[in-house]
Design a protein around this motif. Structure first.
Motif, PDB file in Angstrom:
ATOM      1  N   GLN A 119       0.866  -1.177   0.000  1.00  0.00           N
ATOM      2  CA  GLN A 119       0.000   0.000   0.000  1.00  0.00           C
ATOM      3  C   GLN A 119       0.902   1.227   0.000  1.00  0.00           C
ATOM      4  N   PHE A 149      -7.177  -7.150   5.751  1.00  0.00           N
ATOM      5  CA  PHE A 149      -6.410  -7.352   4.527  1.00  0.00           C
ATOM      6  C   PHE A 149      -6.106  -8.847   4.397  1.00  0.00           C
ATOM      7  N   ILE A 179      -9.790  -6.434   0.673  1.00  0.00           N
ATOM      8  CA  ILE A 179      -9.865  -5.571   1.842  1.00  0.00           C
ATOM      9  C   ILE A 179     -11.317  -5.587   2.303  1.00  0.00           C
ATOM     10  N   LEU A 224     -13.815  -1.835   4.506  1.00  0.00           N
ATOM     11  CA  LEU A 224     -12.915  -0.730   4.178  1.00  0.00           C
ATOM     12  C   LEU A 224     -13.056   0.438   5.145  1.00  0.00           C
ATOM     13  N   ASP A 277      -7.801   3.429   4.251  1.00  0.00           N
ATOM     14  CA  ASP A 277      -7.337   2.426   3.297  1.00  0.00           C
ATOM     15  C   ASP A 277      -7.203   2.998   1.888  1.00  0.00           C
TER      16      ASP A 277
END
Lengths: 105, 121
Positions: free
Chosen positions: A36, A61, A74, A77, A81
């Motif tokens: 990420q 995750f 994911i 959320l 994120d």
């Protein structure tokens, strides 16, 4: 070559997002990672070896897949994120990254 | 704590060279490969290569024939990246990153803060 889809994903808080990473050939030992990256920051490791969460990564995750098809999911959320998500294969040299998926919350 | 601290921003003209440093601390330097990854502004991630901290052996990306070198100094636990014959398209942020385990096939669990390299005439 790693191909990520979709290019951009718009989701609402609480929803589930599925990000795809497809390899042009089978990834050795499923050595796939997910990162990420938020604007102005270095990437952060989320998932390694296709399905193992890195230290400190929330259990919303998750990574699945094998061979040529891999998915980062994911669940639930959160606004934090949002950002770019990259997959990577490190099973064979040269190491390669996908082009990224932008997640907009 | 485990960290990689990189040298500061660099500005170079086309054709020049640049040497970046990456100081590792908080872990056994010999136990993890160091890799270099770059990112052009607004673009994705590109792997440059990896160095074995024990014997200094290197695996380079094939896109930099003769233009890149990697070294390490075990006495100061510092890794270095040098890029030669710089081109405008070498502009970007360069990250040093640590392999998670002890082999050359590992995900990258620790990232430096990045060094911005600008190539401009």
């Amino acid at each position: 070559v790693l191909t990520q889809s979709p290019g951009t994903l718009s989701v609402s808080p609480g929803e589930r997002a599925s990000l795809s990473c497809r390899a042009s050939q089978s990834v050795f030992r499923n050595y796939v990672a997910w990162y990420q990256q938020k604007t102005g920051q270095a990437p952060r490791l989320l998932i390694y070896d296709a399905s193992n969460r890195a230290t400190g990564i929330p259990d919303r995750f998750s990574g699945t897949g094998s061979g040529t098809d891999f998915t980062l999911t994911i669940s639930g959320l959160e606004t934090e994120d949002g950002g770019m998500y990259y997959c990577q294969q490190y099973g064979r040299s040269p190491v390669t990254f996908g082009g990224g998926t932008k997640v907009q919350i | 704590q485990v960290q990689l601290v990189q040298s500061g921003s660099e500005l170079r003209q086309p054709g020049a060279s640049v040497r970046l440093s990456c100081k590792a601390s908080g872990y056994n330097f010999h136990s993890h490969y160091i890799n270099w990854v770059r990112q052009a502004r607004g673009q994705g991630l590109e792997w440059l290569g990896t160095i074995n901290p024990n014997d200094g052996s290197i695996d380079f990306a094939p896109t930099f024939p003769g233009r890149i070198s990697m070294t390490r100094d075990t006495s100061t636990t510092t890794a270095f990246l040098a890029l030669y014959s710089l081109r405008l398209e070498d502009t970007g942020v360069y990250y040093c990153v640590r392999g998670r385990g002890g082999s050359d096939s590992e995900a990258y669990d620790v990232w430096g803060q990045g060094t911005e390299v600008t190539v401009s005439s």
